[in-house]
Design a protein around this motif. Structure first.
Motif, mmCIF file in Angstrom:
data_model
loop_
_atom_site.group_PDB
_atom_site.id
_atom_site.type_symbol
_atom_site.label_atom_id
_atom_site.label_comp_id
_atom_site.label_asym_id
_atom_site.label_seq_id
_atom_site.Cartn_x
_atom_site.Cartn_y
_atom_site.Cartn_z
ATOM 1 N N GLN A 36 -3.622 -42.914 -11.728
ATOM 2 C CA GLN A 36 -3.143 -42.169 -13.194
ATOM 3 C C GLN A 36 -2.708 -40.932 -12.988
ATOM 4 O O GLN A 36 -2.101 -40.045 -13.680
ATOM 5 C CB GLN A 36 -4.514 -41.939 -13.839
ATOM 6 N N GLY A 37 -2.465 -40.406 -11.611
ATOM 7 C CA GLY A 37 -1.690 -39.296 -11.338
ATOM 8 C C GLY A 37 -2.517 -37.882 -11.518
ATOM 9 O O GLY A 37 -2.110 -36.960 -12.207
ATOM 10 N N ARG A 38 -3.800 -38.047 -11.362
ATOM 11 C CA ARG A 38 -4.655 -36.974 -11.913
ATOM 12 C C ARG A 38 -5.349 -36.254 -10.762
ATOM 13 O O ARG A 38 -6.446 -35.870 -11.007
ATOM 14 C CB ARG A 38 -5.718 -37.712 -12.745
ATOM 15 N N MET A 39 -4.716 -36.538 -9.518
ATOM 16 C CA MET A 39 -5.386 -35.570 -8.467
ATOM 17 C C MET A 39 -5.187 -34.247 -8.396
ATOM 18 O O MET A 39 -6.067 -33.493 -7.777
ATOM 19 C CB MET A 39 -4.621 -36.308 -7.039
ATOM 20 N N GLY A 40 -4.078 -33.858 -9.113
ATOM 21 C CA GLY A 40 -4.305 -32.187 -9.405
ATOM 22 C C GLY A 40 -5.497 -31.574 -10.032
ATOM 23 O O GLY A 40 -6.001 -30.679 -9.568
ATOM 24 N N PRO A 41 -6.136 -32.235 -11.101
ATOM 25 C CA PRO A 41 -6.904 -31.822 -11.773
ATOM 26 C C PRO A 41 -8.438 -31.710 -10.948
ATOM 27 O O PRO A 41 -9.344 -30.878 -10.917
ATOM 28 C CB PRO A 41 -7.417 -32.557 -12.899
ATOM 29 N N LEU A 42 -8.200 -32.620 -9.932
ATOM 30 C CA LEU A 42 -9.567 -32.729 -8.981
ATOM 31 C C LEU A 42 -9.269 -31.758 -8.126
ATOM 32 O O LEU A 42 -10.589 -30.873 -7.614
ATOM 33 C CB LEU A 42 -9.585 -34.092 -8.198
ATOM 34 N N ARG A 43 -8.221 -31.337 -7.325
ATOM 35 C CA ARG A 43 -8.028 -30.356 -6.530
ATOM 36 C C ARG A 43 -8.214 -28.774 -7.290
ATOM 37 O O ARG A 43 -8.918 -27.968 -6.874
ATOM 38 C CB ARG A 43 -6.503 -30.207 -5.969
ATOM 39 N N SER A 44 -7.909 -28.773 -8.574
ATOM 40 C CA SER A 44 -8.118 -27.613 -9.363
ATOM 41 C C SER A 44 -9.636 -27.459 -9.320
ATOM 42 O O SER A 44 -10.357 -26.051 -9.386
ATOM 43 C CB SER A 44 -7.473 -27.563 -10.692
ATOM 44 N N ALA A 45 -10.534 -28.507 -9.986
ATOM 45 C CA ALA A 45 -11.852 -28.317 -9.918
ATOM 46 C C ALA A 45 -12.469 -27.887 -8.722
ATOM 47 O O ALA A 45 -13.604 -27.335 -8.736
ATOM 48 C CB ALA A 45 -12.318 -29.769 -10.265
ATOM 49 N N LEU A 53 -31.399 -32.988 -15.817
ATOM 50 C CA LEU A 53 -30.806 -31.873 -15.042
ATOM 51 C C LEU A 53 -29.581 -31.881 -14.851
ATOM 52 O O LEU A 53 -28.729 -31.071 -15.146
ATOM 53 C CB LEU A 53 -31.643 -31.483 -14.047
ATOM 54 N N TYR A 54 -29.271 -32.947 -14.674
ATOM 55 C CA TYR A 54 -27.841 -33.449 -14.321
ATOM 56 C C TYR A 54 -26.853 -33.322 -15.562
ATOM 57 O O TYR A 54 -25.895 -32.676 -15.415
ATOM 58 C CB TYR A 54 -27.684 -34.956 -13.999
ATOM 59 N N GLY A 55 -27.355 -33.798 -16.729
ATOM 60 C CA GLY A 55 -26.664 -33.399 -17.986
ATOM 61 C C GLY A 55 -26.559 -32.033 -18.366
ATOM 62 O O GLY A 55 -25.599 -31.273 -18.545
ATOM 63 N N LEU A 56 -27.534 -31.453 -18.035
ATOM 64 C CA LEU A 56 -27.626 -29.931 -17.979
ATOM 65 C C LEU A 56 -26.672 -29.061 -17.458
ATOM 66 O O LEU A 56 -26.087 -28.212 -18.041
ATOM 67 C CB LEU A 56 -29.076 -29.208 -17.983
ATOM 68 N N VAL A 57 -26.615 -29.231 -16.163
ATOM 69 C CA VAL A 57 -25.693 -28.721 -15.073
ATOM 70 C C VAL A 57 -24.092 -29.054 -15.894
ATOM 71 O O VAL A 57 -23.190 -28.239 -15.730
ATOM 72 C CB VAL A 57 -25.782 -29.233 -13.680
ATOM 73 N N LYS A 58 -24.034 -30.374 -16.120
ATOM 74 C CA LYS A 58 -22.711 -30.801 -16.441
ATOM 75 C C LYS A 58 -22.008 -30.110 -17.520
ATOM 76 O O LYS A 58 -20.941 -30.001 -17.856
ATOM 77 C CB LYS A 58 -22.614 -32.394 -16.513
ATOM 78 N N LYS A 59 -23.116 -29.608 -18.554
ATOM 79 C CA LYS A 59 -22.715 -28.899 -19.720
ATOM 80 C C LYS A 59 -21.776 -27.658 -19.413
ATOM 81 O O LYS A 59 -20.924 -27.259 -20.203
ATOM 82 C CB LYS A 59 -23.778 -28.554 -20.544
ATOM 83 N N SER A 60 -21.897 -27.154 -17.920
ATOM 84 C CA SER A 60 -21.168 -26.057 -17.765
ATOM 85 C C SER A 60 -19.848 -26.187 -17.206
ATOM 86 O O SER A 60 -18.988 -25.278 -16.733
ATOM 87 C CB SER A 60 -21.983 -25.137 -16.900
ATOM 88 N N ILE A 77 -14.557 -29.762 -16.957
ATOM 89 C CA ILE A 77 -13.601 -31.127 -16.454
ATOM 90 C C ILE A 77 -14.148 -32.398 -17.049
ATOM 91 O O ILE A 77 -15.333 -32.418 -17.486
ATOM 92 C CB ILE A 77 -13.519 -31.416 -15.089
ATOM 93 N N GLY A 78 -13.228 -33.532 -17.133
ATOM 94 C CA GLY A 78 -13.700 -34.802 -17.635
ATOM 95 C C GLY A 78 -14.653 -35.459 -16.768
ATOM 96 O O GLY A 78 -14.780 -35.166 -15.493
ATOM 97 N N PRO A 79 -15.430 -36.530 -16.964
ATOM 98 C CA PRO A 79 -16.461 -37.043 -16.163
ATOM 99 C C PRO A 79 -15.796 -37.905 -15.070
ATOM 100 O O PRO A 79 -16.787 -37.936 -14.080
ATOM 101 C CB PRO A 79 -17.203 -38.347 -17.401
ATOM 102 N N VAL A 80 -14.784 -38.421 -15.089
ATOM 103 C CA VAL A 80 -14.462 -39.193 -13.889
ATOM 104 C C VAL A 80 -14.049 -38.261 -12.978
ATOM 105 O O VAL A 80 -14.200 -38.399 -11.634
ATOM 106 C CB VAL A 80 -13.186 -40.181 -14.366
ATOM 107 N N ILE A 81 -13.456 -37.197 -13.071
ATOM 108 C CA ILE A 81 -13.116 -36.195 -12.237
ATOM 109 C C ILE A 81 -14.242 -35.421 -11.502
ATOM 110 O O ILE A 81 -14.188 -35.187 -10.410
ATOM 111 C CB ILE A 81 -11.984 -34.969 -12.796
ATOM 112 N N SER A 82 -15.194 -35.157 -12.514
ATOM 113 C CA SER A 82 -16.263 -34.491 -11.938
ATOM 114 C C SER A 82 -17.188 -35.283 -11.137
ATOM 115 O O SER A 82 -17.518 -34.858 -10.088
ATOM 116 C CB SER A 82 -17.174 -33.879 -13.224
ATOM 117 N N VAL A 83 -17.270 -36.536 -11.585
ATOM 118 C CA VAL A 83 -18.041 -37.670 -10.554
ATOM 119 C C VAL A 83 -17.286 -37.596 -9.309
ATOM 120 O O VAL A 83 -18.160 -37.891 -8.245
ATOM 121 C CB VAL A 83 -18.523 -38.821 -11.336
#
Length: 306
Positions: A45-54, A151-158, A161-167
């Protein structure tokens, strides 16, 4: 959404086939093969950039690491529950998760419970108490699964980034630990990967089995209301429950019947309240849009006919 929850709900069948492999080793392979699968998806998908930014911000790395530890805890105890014959309790954990999430909202954000939510939470607490008194032990696996996921959902609220990149970032941070666990297993002579073709292929399947439903979930939540998402998600623990009782033949005695009946009643009350809130919100939004259109039209008419 249905496809996503069906994969999650039938996943006990997969982990039961790996019951002869230590759960920590299964979890480690799940982490590594998920990383491989997600990395391929993001690369295509060409989305390695957002992963590095995260991962470029120390604050984001800390938040992602906390989320990673929470989801790893959830994954580990789910795998363990299937292996030791506690899949019924695991399904209970995912049944009570929405109500645990409501409580987390009260504690973390000061949200107030309406009457229906308060009754649903009270019934869930009563179910846990009944099961504890009836069986002589608290349903620890169910509580750990629901709380860790909450708690996982609570932390992810902050995280923005999108779910695929965050996981992907989460399994990337967990991968060094996973490599150590697998390396130690090999060193001790009982590493599962490579010991047989069947086990090796099954362990590799853990990557797409983890990633595919998450991608489906992310796709679905952008296209259906959250009330619908909440209702369809009950398909997951229902299928887990059916796997445990019908296929695995786990015991389901009178105390389970009472506790699960209370949980199902609580979820019915909670779901009806959520549907009503969603319907009221949509009506208010439509009314607001109609008023805005009417106001715009009246202004246009007045300017055209001074």
């Amino acid at each position: 959404m249905i496809a996503c929850c069906t994969v999650w709900g039938l996943s006990p069948l997969y982990y039961k086939m790996l019951a002869h492999i230590p759960p920590l080793e299964v979890l480690s392979h799940r982490t590594l093969w998920s990383l491989v699968f997600f990395a391929v998806v993001l690369a295509v998908q060409g989305r390695m950039g957002p992963l590095r930014s995260a991962l470029s911000s120390p604050r984001s790395v800390v938040i992602i690491l906390i989320a990673a530890l929470a989801i790893a805890t959830n994954w580990f105890f789910f795998i363990l529950s299937v292996q030791i014959g506690k899949a019924v309790e695991a399904s209970l954990g995912y049944y009570i998760f929405p109500l645990v999430a409501v409580l987390i909202g009260v504690v973390a954000f000061g949200e107030r419970l309406n009457r229906a939510q308060g009754l649903a939470v009270a019934l869930a607490v009563l179910a846990v108490v009944v099961l504890t008194l009836g069986l002589g032990v608290a349903p620890w696996i169910a509580l750990i699964l629901s709380v860790s996921f909450g708690l996982y959902g609570l932390v992810k609220k902050s995280l923005s980034i999108g779910p695929v990149i965050s996981v992907t970032a989460e399994v990337l941070l967990l991968s060094p630990i996973a490599l150590i666990v697998i390396g130690m297993a090999w060193q001790q002579g009982h590493g599962a990967y490579g010991a047989s073709l069947g086990d090796s292929l099954l362990l590799m399947v853990s990557g797409p089995l983890t990633a595919t439903p998450l991608i489906l979930f992310s796709y679905a939540t952008k296209r259906v209301s959250m009330a619908t998402v909440g209702l369809v998600q009950y398909l997951n623990p229902t299928l887990q429950f059916m796997c445990a009782v019908v296929i695995f033949g786990e015991p389901f005695g009178q105390w389970h019947v009472i506790a699960f009946s209370l949980i199902w009643a609580a979820l019915a009350i909670y779901s009806l309240a959520s549907l009503r809130q969603d319907r009221a919100a949509r009506k208010a939004r439509v009314r607001s849009e109609a008023e805005a259109i009417g106001l715009t039209s009246s202004r246009s008419d007045s300017s055209a006919n001074p």
